[in-house]
Design a protein around this motif. Structure first.
Motif, PDB file in Angstrom:
ATOM      1  N   ALA A 120       0.850  -1.224  -0.092  1.00 25.23           N
ATOM      2  CA  ALA A 120      -0.095  -0.009  -0.077  1.00 25.23           C
ATOM      3  C   ALA A 120       1.011   1.294   0.037  1.00 25.23           C
ATOM      4  N   ALA A 121       1.881   1.426   0.763  1.00 31.52           N
ATOM      5  CA  ALA A 121       2.741   2.512   0.798  1.00 31.52           C
ATOM      6  C   ALA A 121       3.556   2.575  -0.477  1.00 31.52           C
ATOM      7  N   ALA A 122       3.855   1.367  -1.113  1.00 30.34           N
ATOM      8  CA  ALA A 122       4.790   1.517  -2.578  1.00 30.34           C
ATOM      9  C   ALA A 122       3.324   2.220  -3.625  1.00 30.34           C
ATOM     10  N   LYS A 123       2.302   1.841  -3.431  1.00 36.34           N
ATOM     11  CA  LYS A 123       1.412   2.147  -4.328  1.00 36.34           C
ATOM     12  C   LYS A 123       1.136   3.930  -4.132  1.00 36.34           C
ATOM     13  N   GLU A 124       1.160   4.236  -2.931  1.00 35.41           N
ATOM     14  CA  GLU A 124       1.214   5.719  -2.696  1.00 35.41           C
ATOM     15  C   GLU A 124       2.353   6.248  -3.266  1.00 35.41           C
ATOM     16  N   ALA A 125       3.579   5.744  -3.321  1.00 30.84           N
ATOM     17  CA  ALA A 125       4.867   6.406  -3.748  1.00 30.84           C
ATOM     18  C   ALA A 125       4.612   6.310  -5.293  1.00 30.84           C
ATOM     19  N   VAL A 126       4.204   5.297  -5.954  1.00 30.74           N
ATOM     20  CA  VAL A 126       3.607   5.290  -7.516  1.00 30.74           C
ATOM     21  C   VAL A 126       2.914   6.615  -7.746  1.00 30.74           C
ATOM     22  N   THR A 127       1.818   6.579  -7.059  1.00 28.33           N
ATOM     23  CA  THR A 127       1.136   7.864  -7.293  1.00 28.33           C
ATOM     24  C   THR A 127       1.678   9.087  -7.131  1.00 28.33           C
ATOM     25  N   HIS A 128       2.740   9.229  -6.224  1.00 23.55           N
ATOM     26  CA  HIS A 128       3.289  10.606  -6.133  1.00 23.55           C
ATOM     27  C   HIS A 128       4.416  10.746  -7.369  1.00 23.55           C
ATOM     28  N   LEU A 129       4.901   9.756  -7.518  1.00 24.96           N
ATOM     29  CA  LEU A 129       5.984   9.829  -8.754  1.00 24.96           C
ATOM     30  C   LEU A 129       5.220  10.019 -10.124  1.00 24.96           C
ATOM     31  N   LYS A 130       4.252   9.288 -10.340  1.00 29.06           N
ATOM     32  CA  LYS A 130       3.392   9.541 -11.551  1.00 29.06           C
ATOM     33  C   LYS A 130       2.969  11.241 -11.578  1.00 29.06           C
ATOM     34  N   ALA A 131       2.816  11.636 -10.435  1.00 26.02           N
ATOM     35  CA  ALA A 131       2.240  13.068 -10.613  1.00 26.02           C
ATOM     36  C   ALA A 131       3.515  13.999 -10.892  1.00 26.02           C
ATOM     37  N   VAL A 132       4.691  13.577 -10.902  1.00 23.88           N
ATOM     38  CA  VAL A 132       5.768  14.315 -11.388  1.00 23.88           C
ATOM     39  C   VAL A 132       6.415  14.045 -12.665  1.00 23.88           C
ATOM     40  N   ASP A 133       5.882  13.063 -13.123  1.00 20.45           N
ATOM     41  CA  ASP A 133       6.474  12.280 -14.337  1.00 20.45           C
ATOM     42  C   ASP A 133       5.575  11.639 -15.162  1.00 20.45           C
TER      43      ASP A 133
END
Length: 103
Positions: free
Chosen positions: A89-102
């Motif tokens: 779940a935490a890794a999915k949150e990271a993916v969401t934030h990284l997608k937001a900037v890339d």
């Protein structure tokens, strides 16, 4: 009608999140645009105006990167403790934030 009442909050939440993350991509684009405009500006006042705007947009984008790092740290800690579901779940949150900037 009941289904609509149940789904409406979900649809609104998802659309709000999409708007936030779509705007984040705009912050990087805007930061770059204003940095270029500062480099091409002819007066100190115009340079400062664009530098300030670029910095504001870059700081906003940076917040998502920091949140991604926090999520990744959380994923690592949970994984070390054997909490696979929480780590994922935490890794999915990271993916969401990284997608937001890339995009």
């Amino acid at each position: 009608m009941k289904l609509l009442k149940l789904l409406l909050p979900l649809v609104l939440a998802l659309s709000a999140n999409f708007s936030v993350y779509a705007a984040e991509d705009d912050h990087i684009d805007e930061a770059l645009k204003h940095a270029k405009e500062a480099a091409d500006a002819s007066t100190p006042a115009d340079i400062m105006k664009h530098v300030d705007m670029s910095k504001n947009h870059a700081k906003t984008a940076s917040e998502h990167l920091n949140m991604a790092l926090t999520s990744l740290d959380s994923a690592a800690e949970h994984a070390k403790l054997g909490h696979a579901d929480m780590a994922k779940a935490a890794a999915k949150e990271a993916v969401t934030h990284l997608k937001a900037v890339d995009d």
